[in-house]
Scaffold this motif. Sequence first.
Motif, PDB file in Angstrom:
ATOM      1  N   MET A 481       0.858  -1.224  -0.023  1.00  0.00           N
ATOM      2  CA  MET A 481      -0.030   0.140  -0.070  1.00  0.00           C
ATOM      3  C   MET A 481       0.875   1.259   0.030  1.00  0.00           C
ATOM      4  SD  MET A 481      -3.172  -1.000  -0.235  1.00  0.00           S
ATOM      5  CE  MET A 481      -3.803   0.490  -0.244  1.00  0.00           C
ATOM      6  N   GLU A 482       2.141   1.066   0.297  1.00  0.00           N
ATOM      7  CA  GLU A 482       2.798   2.220   0.329  1.00  0.00           C
ATOM      8  C   GLU A 482       3.922   2.442  -0.864  1.00  0.00           C
ATOM      9  OE1 GLU A 482       5.480   1.783   3.738  1.00  0.00           O
ATOM     10  OE2 GLU A 482       3.876   2.078   5.303  1.00  0.00           O
ATOM     11  N   LEU A 483       3.706   1.379  -1.725  1.00  0.00           N
ATOM     12  CA  LEU A 483       4.398   1.684  -2.976  1.00  0.00           C
ATOM     13  C   LEU A 483       3.900   2.784  -4.189  1.00  0.00           C
ATOM     14  CD1 LEU A 483       4.914  -2.272  -4.005  1.00  0.00           C
ATOM     15  CD2 LEU A 483       6.614  -0.814  -2.771  1.00  0.00           C
ATOM     16  N   ALA A 484       4.722   3.108  -4.957  1.00  0.00           N
ATOM     17  CA  ALA A 484       4.592   4.243  -5.920  1.00  0.00           C
ATOM     18  C   ALA A 484       5.609   4.059  -7.060  1.00  0.00           C
ATOM     19  CB  ALA A 484       4.322   5.351  -5.359  1.00  0.00           C
ATOM     20  N   ASP A 485       5.287   4.259  -8.111  1.00  0.00           N
ATOM     21  CA  ASP A 485       6.320   4.034  -9.311  1.00  0.00           C
ATOM     22  C   ASP A 485       6.378   5.277  -9.943  1.00  0.00           C
ATOM     23  OD1 ASP A 485       4.120   4.220 -11.109  1.00  0.00           O
ATOM     24  OD2 ASP A 485       3.926   2.037 -11.383  1.00  0.00           O
ATOM     25  N   ALA A 486       7.373   5.344 -11.197  1.00  0.00           N
ATOM     26  CA  ALA A 486       7.578   6.807 -11.800  1.00  0.00           C
ATOM     27  C   ALA A 486       6.324   7.104 -12.469  1.00  0.00           C
ATOM     28  CB  ALA A 486       8.696   6.683 -12.737  1.00  0.00           C
ATOM     29  N   GLN A 487       5.422   6.540 -12.741  1.00  0.00           N
ATOM     30  CA  GLN A 487       4.101   6.900 -13.632  1.00  0.00           C
ATOM     31  C   GLN A 487       3.065   7.320 -12.705  1.00  0.00           C
ATOM     32  OE1 GLN A 487       6.218   4.183 -14.953  1.00  0.00           O
ATOM     33  NE2 GLN A 487       6.809   5.875 -16.149  1.00  0.00           N
ATOM     34  N   GLY A 488       3.459   7.289 -11.437  1.00  0.00           N
ATOM     35  CA  GLY A 488       2.298   7.905 -10.417  1.00  0.00           C
ATOM     36  C   GLY A 488       1.341   6.520  -9.768  1.00  0.00           C
ATOM     37  N   ARG A 489       1.514   5.341 -10.386  1.00  0.00           N
ATOM     38  CA  ARG A 489       0.689   4.132  -9.857  1.00  0.00           C
ATOM     39  C   ARG A 489       1.142   3.602  -8.565  1.00  0.00           C
ATOM     40  NH1 ARG A 489       2.179   1.739 -15.736  1.00  0.00           N
ATOM     41  NH2 ARG A 489       4.035   1.948 -14.859  1.00  0.00           N
ATOM     42  N   ARG A 490       0.063   3.493  -7.883  1.00  0.00           N
ATOM     43  CA  ARG A 490       0.292   3.229  -6.350  1.00  0.00           C
ATOM     44  C   ARG A 490      -0.310   1.824  -5.831  1.00  0.00           C
ATOM     45  NH1 ARG A 490       2.246   7.961  -4.055  1.00  0.00           N
ATOM     46  NH2 ARG A 490       1.745   6.969  -1.921  1.00  0.00           N
ATOM     47  N   GLY A 491       0.257   1.576  -4.648  1.00  0.00           N
ATOM     48  CA  GLY A 491      -0.285   0.365  -4.200  1.00  0.00           C
ATOM     49  C   GLY A 491      -0.157  -0.872  -5.191  1.00  0.00           C
ATOM     50  N   TYR A 492      -1.363  -1.564  -5.242  1.00  0.00           N
ATOM     51  CA  TYR A 492      -1.383  -2.796  -5.955  1.00  0.00           C
ATOM     52  C   TYR A 492      -1.134  -2.499  -7.689  1.00  0.00           C
ATOM     53  CZ  TYR A 492      -2.688  -5.654  -2.142  1.00  0.00           C
ATOM     54  OH  TYR A 492      -2.861  -6.324  -0.682  1.00  0.00           O
ATOM     55  N   ASP A 493      -1.481  -1.426  -7.883  1.00  0.00           N
ATOM     56  CA  ASP A 493      -1.060  -0.874  -9.187  1.00  0.00           C
ATOM     57  C   ASP A 493       0.392  -0.468  -9.785  1.00  0.00           C
ATOM     58  OD1 ASP A 493      -3.876  -1.322 -10.159  1.00  0.00           O
ATOM     59  OD2 ASP A 493      -4.175   0.643  -9.261  1.00  0.00           O
ATOM     60  N   ALA A 494       1.120  -0.461  -8.577  1.00  0.00           N
ATOM     61  CA  ALA A 494       2.548   0.036  -8.816  1.00  0.00           C
ATOM     62  C   ALA A 494       3.311  -1.117  -9.579  1.00  0.00           C
ATOM     63  CB  ALA A 494       2.994   0.341  -7.536  1.00  0.00           C
ATOM     64  N   HIS A 495       4.270  -0.740 -10.575  1.00  0.00           N
ATOM     65  CA  HIS A 495       4.890  -1.696 -11.491  1.00  0.00           C
ATOM     66  C   HIS A 495       6.343  -1.999 -10.432  1.00  0.00           C
ATOM     67  CE1 HIS A 495       2.998  -1.891 -15.541  1.00  0.00           C
ATOM     68  NE2 HIS A 495       2.122  -1.706 -14.442  1.00  0.00           N
ATOM     69  N   VAL A 496       6.888  -3.110 -10.351  1.00  0.00           N
ATOM     70  CA  VAL A 496       7.749  -3.496  -9.621  1.00  0.00           C
ATOM     71  C   VAL A 496       9.191  -3.527 -10.288  1.00  0.00           C
ATOM     72  CG1 VAL A 496       6.230  -5.036  -8.473  1.00  0.00           C
ATOM     73  CG2 VAL A 496       7.567  -5.973 -10.103  1.00  0.00           C
ATOM     74  N   GLY A 497       9.327  -3.205 -11.566  1.00  0.00           N
ATOM     75  CA  GLY A 497      10.656  -2.982 -12.385  1.00  0.00           C
ATOM     76  C   GLY A 497      11.054  -4.519 -12.747  1.00  0.00           C
ATOM     77  N   GLU A 498      11.820  -4.402 -13.715  1.00  0.00           N
ATOM     78  CA  GLU A 498      12.315  -5.679 -14.514  1.00  0.00           C
ATOM     79  C   GLU A 498      13.112  -6.604 -13.361  1.00  0.00           C
ATOM     80  OE1 GLU A 498      15.493  -7.311 -17.852  1.00  0.00           O
ATOM     81  OE2 GLU A 498      15.456  -5.207 -17.383  1.00  0.00           O
ATOM     82  N   ARG A 499      12.399  -7.874 -13.080  1.00  0.00           N
ATOM     83  CA  ARG A 499      12.844  -8.841 -12.107  1.00  0.00           C
ATOM     84  C   ARG A 499      12.506  -8.454 -10.748  1.00  0.00           C
ATOM     85  NH1 ARG A 499      15.755 -13.164 -13.815  1.00  0.00           N
ATOM     86  NH2 ARG A 499      16.664 -13.306 -11.810  1.00  0.00           N
ATOM     87  N   GLY A 500      11.649  -7.215 -10.484  1.00  0.00           N
ATOM     88  CA  GLY A 500      11.060  -7.003  -9.438  1.00  0.00           C
ATOM     89  C   GLY A 500      12.333  -6.099  -8.612  1.00  0.00           C
ATOM     90  N   VAL A 501      13.275  -5.300  -9.502  1.00  0.00           N
ATOM     91  CA  VAL A 501      14.276  -4.632  -8.874  1.00  0.00           C
ATOM     92  C   VAL A 501      14.367  -3.441  -7.786  1.00  0.00           C
ATOM     93  CG1 VAL A 501      14.585  -2.843 -10.893  1.00  0.00           C
ATOM     94  CG2 VAL A 501      16.589  -3.604  -9.578  1.00  0.00           C
ATOM     95  N   LYS A 502      12.650  -2.718  -7.943  1.00  0.00           N
ATOM     96  CA  LYS A 502      12.409  -1.847  -7.181  1.00  0.00           C
ATOM     97  C   LYS A 502      12.057  -2.100  -5.859  1.00  0.00           C
ATOM     98  CE  LYS A 502      10.339   0.926 -11.009  1.00  0.00           C
ATOM     99  NZ  LYS A 502       9.420   1.718 -11.336  1.00  0.00           N
ATOM    100  N   LEU A 503      11.842  -3.589  -5.555  1.00  0.00           N
ATOM    101  CA  LEU A 503      11.556  -4.124  -4.131  1.00  0.00           C
ATOM    102  C   LEU A 503      12.897  -4.613  -3.507  1.00  0.00           C
ATOM    103  CD1 LEU A 503       8.354  -5.731  -5.147  1.00  0.00           C
ATOM    104  CD2 LEU A 503       8.806  -3.436  -4.382  1.00  0.00           C
ATOM    105  N   SER A 504      12.807  -4.867  -2.098  1.00  0.00           N
ATOM    106  CA  SER A 504      14.009  -5.333  -1.477  1.00  0.00           C
ATOM    107  C   SER A 504      13.794  -6.744  -1.663  1.00  0.00           C
ATOM    108  CB  SER A 504      13.861  -5.070  -0.140  1.00  0.00           C
ATOM    109  OG  SER A 504      12.741  -5.583   0.594  1.00  0.00           O
ATOM    110  N   GLY A 505      14.592  -7.542  -1.219  1.00  0.00           N
ATOM    111  CA  GLY A 505      14.618  -8.870  -1.657  1.00  0.00           C
ATOM    112  C   GLY A 505      13.680  -9.635  -0.571  1.00  0.00           C
TER     113      GLY A 505
END
Length: 616
Positions: A481-505
């Motif tokens: 629920m705290e996630l946000a991406d560069a296009q302004g998408r938030r929460g479950y709509d936020a994109h995680v980047g290639e292979r999930g690189v935007k998230l911690s392990g």
Amino acid sequence: MLSWFERRLDPYPPGDPTQPPKGLLAFCLHYSHGAKRWLFLMALLAAAIAAGEIILFGFVGDIVDWLANADRETFLATEGWKLGLMGLFLLLVMPTLVFLSSAIMHQTLLGNFPQRIRWMAHRYLIRQSMTYFQDEFAGRIATKLMQTSLAVREVVMKLLDMVVYVVVYFTGAVILAASSDWRLALPFIVWVGAYATVMWYFIPRLGRISQAQADARSTMTGRIVDSYTNIATVKLFSHSSREESYSKEAMEGFLDTVYRQMRMITWFYLAVHTLNALLLFAVGAIGIWSWLGGAMTPGAIAVSLGLVMRFQGMSQWVMWEMSSLFENIGTVRDGINSISLPRVVADEKDAKPLGEVEGDIRFEKVGFHYGSEKGVIEGLDLHVRPGEKIGLVGRSGAGKSTIVNLLLRFYDRESGAIRVDGIDIATVKQDSLRANIGVVTQDTSLLHRSVRENIAYGRPDATDEEVIAAARLAEAHDFIMELADAQGRRGYDAHVGERGVKLSGGQRQRIAIARVLLKNAPILVLDEATSALDSEVEAAIQGQLNMLMENKTVIAIAHRLSTIAAMDRLVVLDKGRVIEQGTHAELLEQGGAYARLWNRQSGGFIDMDAAEEAAE
């Protein structure tokens, strides 16, 4: 009207994809299946247009002769009906032929045909064996897929459109020149022979260079994509300069093929220009000499010189088109080497879906060596009863992950049999087998899509409420629920980047656990499932994993033995063989290999209770 032509060829043909043949012609025919009638019609229209242009050229010569000799008073009365018919041909028949040819080429084929090839090839490649993708750059595979689809289109369409048009046009031109005066046909015949010889010399050489260039381009792209994909590793080791050198080496290899190609084209261009100059000189000289002797009309000379000028323009066009044709042939040949490969692990022709299972798993004298002489798994016998939870224990290289890979049929066992509910997994469809197995691995890879799509990948028909429920169980909802991406998408709509690189392990692992929770398969594989989590998060998730394991057959792998000590049975492996098995307490009491591993690990941790008692 044009949309009707766009719908004539389905860009996404149904049916199971099959391995394309190795030969160039057979490969192109394989991917032309379903489009052949439109390709044939395109070639037929190209021939009709070429014949129509020759007819118009011949009529121009007639007009010149009529105007030179006709009586103005009676001209329309005697020749008007011919002019009227030719007018209809010019204004109605030719535009209709050109429209049909253009609509079939541009609306029916140019877009749909390569898309059809991409779709068929992609569906075949995505079902390739794991070893295929382990041996290639992902970027290189994608590049070859895109290059090859366009190259097949160009090869097939150029052969059926351009070559047919040119053959009909050149043949018609020679016949037209000969009909005026046989001597005028001689320069055209000699020119066609010389032009064919030049093409025969240069084009295959350009094709070989183009094949090398296509491979060099794929390598160059693959290396660049590899650097970008692993950018965190590049920066962590401060190897930007090293990656530049690695990419530059591939770029220089590609540029070398470009230089070789351009040198060949320069000589090719000079040879064609020389032939054209000789043809114009010969036809002009013969025409004027025959006219001076009264053996040729001005109309015949006009037609012949017009054809020469047309040949000059057409020969340049044909040169580039044929060069492009063989360049594309080289690209197709290169693509065949990557696309037309058999699947190492393939479903049998009569393979049936596995259906839902209870989870009884048997390894019966299974042997597997990864193609080497030294065994990884040798004569393995292992029975996991429905609902039983076992942990695989052993040093690195003992065969733990190999057992899981064989169960998933990422590889086929070389001997013995693996059965699920008594059914040999080699006899069922791979997708149906894996549909019954949920897997959480140590190296979690997420798709470059939204969090919702990644979790729902476990069950695509799940509702948003079910997705959120799975995320809550995996202790992932709060951070999502705290996630946000560069296009302004938030929460479950936020994109995680290639292979999930935007998230911690740990975040990636919790989303992976939510994905498997949602899948709810009867067999569960945990391969270092909590290795990326800190102790607090692991403790929070462990209870949910215990709930997930209820009523499931579980195979767990963990180097941290404390995470699997509570399993129903621990199986200790060494060199692909079972050397011990039993509960945690039983194995400690035996004092064997497991006890030594346990003591080595527990010796590295402080017994907090004992420390606290000592402090008091």
